[in-house]
Design a protein around this motif. Structure first.
Motif, short mmCIF file in Angstrom:
data_model
loop_
_atom_site.label_atom_id
_atom_site.label_comp_id
_atom_site.label_asym_id
_atom_site.label_seq_id
_atom_site.Cartn_x
_atom_site.Cartn_y
_atom_site.Cartn_z
N SER A 89 -20.12 11.39 -26.73
CA SER A 89 -20.30 10.15 -26.14
C SER A 89 -21.96 9.82 -26.03
CB SER A 89 -19.82 10.18 -24.73
OG SER A 89 -20.39 11.32 -23.98
N ASP A 90 -22.64 10.22 -27.26
CA ASP A 90 -24.04 10.06 -27.20
C ASP A 90 -24.49 8.68 -27.16
OD1 ASP A 90 -24.38 12.80 -27.02
OD2 ASP A 90 -24.31 13.05 -29.26
N ASP A 91 -23.59 7.97 -28.11
CA ASP A 91 -23.80 6.60 -28.19
C ASP A 91 -23.27 5.94 -27.22
OD1 ASP A 91 -23.97 3.97 -28.98
OD2 ASP A 91 -23.21 4.43 -31.25
N GLU A 92 -24.03 4.87 -26.54
CA GLU A 92 -23.51 4.41 -25.09
C GLU A 92 -22.37 3.46 -25.44
OE1 GLU A 92 -25.45 1.62 -21.66
OE2 GLU A 92 -26.65 3.12 -22.55
N SER A 93 -22.66 2.78 -26.69
CA SER A 93 -21.33 1.87 -26.88
C SER A 93 -20.12 2.58 -27.33
CB SER A 93 -21.87 1.24 -27.99
OG SER A 93 -22.09 1.77 -29.21
N GLU A 94 -20.22 3.77 -27.51
CA GLU A 94 -19.10 4.68 -28.02
C GLU A 94 -18.35 5.36 -26.57
OE1 GLU A 94 -16.86 4.86 -30.52
OE2 GLU A 94 -17.87 3.04 -31.51
N SER A 95 -19.32 5.27 -25.73
CA SER A 95 -18.89 6.37 -24.49
C SER A 95 -17.44 6.20 -23.92
CB SER A 95 -19.73 6.31 -23.44
OG SER A 95 -19.82 4.92 -22.93
N GLY A 96 -17.07 4.91 -24.13
CA GLY A 96 -15.81 4.72 -23.40
C GLY A 96 -14.59 4.94 -24.40
N HIS A 97 -14.63 5.00 -25.41
CA HIS A 97 -13.89 5.38 -26.49
C HIS A 97 -13.81 6.99 -26.61
CE1 HIS A 97 -10.98 5.14 -29.70
NE2 HIS A 97 -11.79 5.82 -30.58
N ALA A 98 -15.13 7.56 -26.52
CA ALA A 98 -15.05 9.12 -26.58
C ALA A 98 -14.32 9.47 -25.28
CB ALA A 98 -16.59 9.49 -26.59
N SER A 99 -14.48 9.01 -24.24
CA SER A 99 -14.04 9.50 -22.95
C SER A 99 -12.34 9.25 -23.18
CB SER A 99 -14.21 8.80 -21.73
OG SER A 99 -15.57 8.85 -21.45
N GLN A 100 -11.77 8.43 -23.77
CA GLN A 100 -10.44 8.13 -23.97
C GLN A 100 -10.04 9.32 -25.15
OE1 GLN A 100 -10.01 4.34 -25.56
NE2 GLN A 100 -8.23 4.00 -24.22
N ILE A 101 -10.70 9.63 -25.78
CA ILE A 101 -10.24 10.56 -26.87
C ILE A 101 -10.22 11.93 -26.04
CG2 ILE A 101 -11.04 11.92 -28.65
CD1 ILE A 101 -12.03 9.28 -29.93
N HIS A 102 -11.22 12.26 -25.34
CA HIS A 102 -11.32 13.48 -24.68
C HIS A 102 -10.25 13.87 -23.83
CE1 HIS A 102 -16.03 13.95 -25.41
NE2 HIS A 102 -15.18 14.33 -26.49
N ALA A 103 -9.95 12.68 -23.08
CA ALA A 103 -8.63 12.58 -21.73
C ALA A 103 -7.44 12.83 -22.86
CB ALA A 103 -8.57 11.23 -21.04
N ALA A 104 -7.12 12.07 -23.93
CA ALA A 104 -5.96 12.32 -24.60
C ALA A 104 -5.83 13.59 -24.96
CB ALA A 104 -5.85 11.28 -25.61
N ALA A 105 -6.95 14.31 -25.66
CA ALA A 105 -7.05 15.60 -26.12
C ALA A 105 -6.60 16.67 -25.09
CB ALA A 105 -8.30 16.05 -26.94
N SER A 106 -7.07 16.39 -23.85
CA SER A 106 -6.89 17.28 -22.81
C SER A 106 -5.41 17.32 -22.37
CB SER A 106 -7.76 17.06 -21.56
OG SER A 106 -9.09 17.28 -21.96
N LEU A 107 -4.89 16.04 -22.26
CA LEU A 107 -3.38 16.12 -22.08
C LEU A 107 -2.69 16.44 -23.12
CD1 LEU A 107 -1.32 14.90 -20.05
CD2 LEU A 107 -1.46 12.54 -21.34
N ALA A 108 -2.95 16.34 -24.52
CA ALA A 108 -2.12 16.71 -25.58
C ALA A 108 -2.13 18.61 -25.33
CB ALA A 108 -2.81 16.44 -26.79
#
Length: 987
Positions: A902-921
């Motif tokens: 999530s280094d790119d501020e514009s992508e931080s929200g999407h990166a958080s989504q991906i991390h949350a989905a990966a953790s749940l999976a």
């Protein structure tokens, strides 16, 4: 399911038009063994004999034995070749029923020990397992990939068919189907299991049978053995305990000895009994709860004790071999003249067969400690049974959580200490006589422990007292012998036990407060009918209705028509009954006045009938046979209602508990206001579709997430009524689809959701009016939301459509349609394992493409659902195996998706989504479930825990992976994909 009342069992021996069959046949359809006994009524001396059943004991060897082991085995290819050579000799195989490649009986039992993935065992226990669809092909549990599975009913039918063909070969002039046939079942079997037993018999070519409960049959066998002196062994007032512990169940029954009476079935007792001049009469007064607790549990306990000698737990397949070996140890150690110790040999796996082999020594002292202390502890009469879940999860059956059989016995005797004390000549409150039955009780040590407990419980006033044991020379044959004797008793010969129903049936009539009306009393006799007309009901034509049913083995004094409060401590929920009525003459919506009639049928099953009230002015109704989930049949305003077997797994287990329906009560005025808003959009087109949800929230003064399930289902009905108007425009259809799926989610949880889901499927599948991306996406959202209510076949049809677009790249990665398509694929938990694997691998391939980054959250969510260890609603036998899951985990952890930063501020929200989905999976795929067939190995678990820490996953996720447990409500919503309706949880 066949209606037992459609096929009369009796050809009355008094009839001038029909000749009584020659043979009275009794079949013990056991968990571990089947036995066939018979009485030849043409013989000079009528006596019960045991039929020696021909069966394969090796690939080319036939022998006749008194028991047919209740095992079904699918041959390997080498075995198949050898078997076909043997079958070339038609003299050897002329009567065998197994199709090529299948065996039942002794060879199945022995071969299955070496190849447990090809063996069906304990089919009878599965027949009573209310947590699965018992009509579905699911056995063998965790079977090999090339084995064709069978339903519990079909496996039971295979054993009965083998017995029938073997009998017919020995008696060509007197085929079994033309004889008086009695089949035994546990006294505690629920109504679905009873009807499935009847269906299994019909499937095996036995359309006319009689049922008898096993403890009664065991007592009939004792009466037959003591025909000359039984009156000298018992006396008025005594209480007889029949304790039957077989391979799969513990069955407890109490029989009172009462004075003989001249009353017939029309009298208060309802007992048509003749005792040949004796002054005694037997009354079965109580039966215990259904306990899946028997020899199978002992096998597991012995295996667990033997496994403790090893440094690490065995892998799943070798554990199955150990359990099969433990079964042999149990049978050896419970027999007279047992050795001081024995050895279980486990062959190695893979190429190193010698190096990988294991030998485990089990001593007689060790077996006594495991069985006596674990299952028959010396407890007090006030001992409490522990609730919860059994520690044995590997075999898929709902074993009793508390293995202490003596605790269950104490609870049963406490509950029924006063039962049957309605006669001044009967005052005994202690067990005077005990009849042991079942293979487990061949052990004298176990018998002695039970007698010692009974003596201590009831012998305070007399230190010299102890209950007398009624001896049986062959516990494994007694049930079948008693069933054959009972077939003779039904002709008017011998001694009849007056067996009241011993349980009371109720129909729920209100939710708040939860109340029910007694519809069949505990003193019901076979053939008696009851009319519950004190509470006439009004039903709307064309609308599905549900009749929740309850049963109690403790409330035995309630008369028909009595309204009582529902107490879950005293009453157990049964599968509900559903129906939908229509008026043949009137198509418009109207109402019909009905009353309920019930019957205890002659073969021992329950009949429930819906009857038009005599003064109802509307036309004669008919059952809607094509409307799932009902199959009601009837004529002239009266038809039979069937138990909804599938509902025990899906819709109404939750409804019985009030989870969905108790979350809110909705009045008609509220529903009418919703209907006006919906009609303003779809019928009158006065409002834009996009504003509908906001207007409903304003009208109801409730956020959409707070709408209770009953309100949601009311909105579903309104939407179905305006369905033709969804075609106005793509916007109208998209909004209609979105709200319809939202109002029916998750496809179960409220009574009659199966019917609603079936209606939705017939209305929509392949019938979308506007073929544009938004409408297609909303269609996928709808099917995902209600996937839990879709059948295997419906999910397979959806998967077939999805595969073409998902596995061949037919959808653009950034499209909403692709996003929803993957989420729909992940929600289809009833797909075959191979289909899940194909979709999971396709998702992993997409996950390895950086260009598919917009899809990463959906792909991860789908993979987590497909490879989960504990499904949200699907059956456990469709969980992907650990070997394939290990490969999925490796690819998942190595995928670019888990390296998104999530280094790119514009992508931080999407990166958080991906991390949350990966953790749940990762958590779903790795959550510990204490089942070695589903749990990942320690190396994979450690890797997942490291990855979860890297992803900064919630600490609860780490605990679930390390220790197991349940997801909380918010986590369940994330698994489901959005909020769940109030009161409804994923299971």
């Amino acid at each position: 399911m066949p209606d037992p009342t459609d096929s009369p069992i009796d050809a009355s021996p008094d009839s001038d038009e029909m000749v009584a069959p020659r043979y009275c046949i009794g079949i013990d359809l056991g968990t571990t063994n089947c036995v066939l006994s018979f009485v030849d009524t043409h013989a000079e001396t009528r006596r019960v004999e045991v039929f020696a059943v021909p069966q394969w004991v090796d690939l080319d060897t036939l022998e006749s034995r008194t028991t047919l082991p209740s095992f079904h085995y699918t041959l390997t290819e080498p075995e198949m070749s050898a078997a076909m050579t043997a079958k070339a000799n038609r003299k050897l195989a002329r009567y065998l029923v197994e199709p090529p490649g299948e065996r039942v009986g002794e060879y199945a039992r022995v071969a299955g020990s070496a190849h447990p993935g090809r063996l069906i065992a304990s089919a009878k226990s599965w027949l009573s397992h209310e947590g699965v669809d018992r009509s579905t092909d699911l056995l063998p549990w965790h079977g090999d990939a090339d084995v064709v599975k069978k339903s519990p009913m079909a496996a039971s039918a295979a054993y009965l068919a083998h017995l029938r063909l073997a009998w017919d070969d020995a008696h060509p002039d007197w085929p079994m189907a033309d004889q008086d046939v009695v089949i035994t079942l546990p006294a505690s079997f629920d109504e679905v299991a009873r009807e499935l037993t009847v269906a299994a018999a019909a499937h095996a070519g036995l359309p006319r049978i009689q049922l008898i409960e096993e403890p009664q049959a065991a007592f009939y066998a004792w009466l037959d053995r003591h025909a000359d002196d039984w009156t000298e062994r018992v006396r008025v007032g005594q209480l007889i305990l029949v304790c039957d512990i077989g391979g799969g169940t513990t069955d407890l029954t109490l029989i009172r000895v009462r004075p003989a009476t001249a009353k017939t079935a029309s009298g208060h007792d309802g007992a048509d009994v003749e005792v040949d001049g004796a002054a005694l009469q037997f009354h079965r007064i109580a039966v215990g709860k259904h306990l899946i607790l028997g020899g199978d549990n002992l096998d597991l306990a012995i295996a667990k004790s033997a496994e403790a000698q090893l440094d690490a737990p065995l892998p799943a397949r070798r554990w199955q071999q150990l359990v099969a070996g433990a079964r042999g140890v149990k049978e050896l150690m419970l027999s007279p003249g047992r050795p001081s110790e024995t050895t279980i040999h486990l062959s190695g796996e893979g190429s190193s067969l010698i190096g990988g082999s294991v030998s485990l020594t089990v001593t007689a002292e060790q077996v006594d400690q495991v069985l006596l202390d674990g299952f028959f502890p010396d407890v007090a009469l006030d001992a409490t049974v522990i609730g919860g879940q059994s520690g044995f999860q590997e075999l898929g059956l709902p074993y009793a959580a508390d293995p202490a059989i003596t605790k269950h016995l104490a609870e049963f005797l406490r509950t029924h200490r006063e039962t049957g004390l309605d006669d001044e000549t009967v005052d005994s409150r202690r067990v005077d006589l005990v009849l042991f039955n079942g293979g487990v009780l061949r052990s004298t040590a176990i018998q002695d422990r039970l007698i010692a407990c009974l003596t201590r419980w009831f012998g305070d006033d007399d230190p010299q007292w102890k209950p007398e044991t009624l001896q049986s020379p062959r516990l494994d044959l007694a049930v079948s012998q008693g069933a054959a004797y009972y077939a003779l008793v039904r002709r008017g010969e011998g001694v009849r036990i007056a067996a009241n129903l011993a349980r009371t049936y109720f129909m729920q009539i209100s939710q708040s407060p939860a109340r029910a009306v007694c519809m069949i009393p505990a003193d019901a006799q076979p053939g008696q009918t009851y009319r519950i007309d004190s509470l006439p009901m009004e039903l709307r034509i064309g609308v599905p209705v549900s009749f929740p049913l309850w049963v109690s083995s403790t409330r035995l004094a309630d008369p028909p028509g009595e309204v009582v409060d529902i107490d879950p401590a005293e009453m157990t929920a049964l599968p509900p009954i559903h129906t939908a009525l229509q008026d043949r003459k009137r198509k418009k919506e109207t109402t019909l006045q009905i009353v309920i009639e019930t019957q205890l049928t002659e073969i021992g099953t329950i009949g429930v009938y819906c009857v038009a009230a005599p003064n109802d002015p509307s036309g004669k109704p008919s059952a809607v046979n094509s409307e799932p989930p009902t199959t009601g049949r009837g004529s002239r305003g009266r038809w039979k209602l069937d138990f909804d077997i599938r509902a025990t797994l899906e819709t109404d287990r939750e409804a019985h508990e009030g989870g969905g329906e108790a979350s809110g009560i909705v009045d008609e005025e509220t529903l009418e206001s919703c209907e006006r808003e919906i009609e303003s959009v779809f019928v009158h087109a006065n409002e834009k579709p996009a504003k509908l949800v906001k207007r409903l929230q304003s009208t109801l003064e409730l956020r959409r997430d707070d709408w209770p399930p009953v309100l949601l289902r009311g909105i579903w009905e309104c939407l179905i009524r305006v369905e033709p108007h969804r075609r106005r425009s793509p916007a109208h259809e998209s909004r209609w689809l979105n709200l319809l799926g939202y109002s029916l989610r998750p496809g179960y949880g409220v009574a009659v959701d199966d019917w609603r889901t079936a209606q939705t499927w017939r209305t929509l599948f392949g019938k979308i009016a506007h073929d544009d991306p938004q409408t297609r996406a909303e269609t996928m959202v709808l099917w995902r939301r209600i996937a839990g209510g879709l059948t295997e076949g419906q999910q397979a049809q959806l998967a077939s459509v999805l595969k073409r677009s998902l596995t061949y790249g037919g959808l653009r990665s950034e499209s909403a349609e692709a996003f929803e398509a993957w989420r729909l694929a992940g929600s289809l938990e009833r797909l075959p394992i191979q289909d899940k694997l194909d979709l999971a691998r396709a998702a992993l391939t997409q996950l390895e493409r950086k260009k598919a980054r917009p899809l990463y959250p959906a792909l991860l969510w789908a993979i987590g659902r497909m490879a989960t260890r504990i499904p949200s609603y699907g059956p456990l036998n469709l969980v992907i195996g650990t070997r394939d899951v290990s490969n999925i985990l490796k690819r998942l952890v190595d995928s670019p998706a888990l390296r998104v930063r999530s280094d790119d501020e514009s992508e931080s929200g999407h990166a958080s989504q991906i991390h949350a989905a990966a953790s749940l999976a990762l958590t779903q795929i790795s959550r510990r479930c204490h089942d070695r067939f589903r749990d990942i190995d320690d190396a994979d678990r450690s890797r997942v825990l490291r990855e979860l820490q890297t992803l900064d996953a919630p600490s609860h996720f780490l605990r679930l992976v390390e220790e197991g447990g349940q997801f909380d409500h918010e986590e369940q919503a994330a698994i489901f994909g959005e909020s769940l309706p109030l009161g409804i949880e994923l299971r």
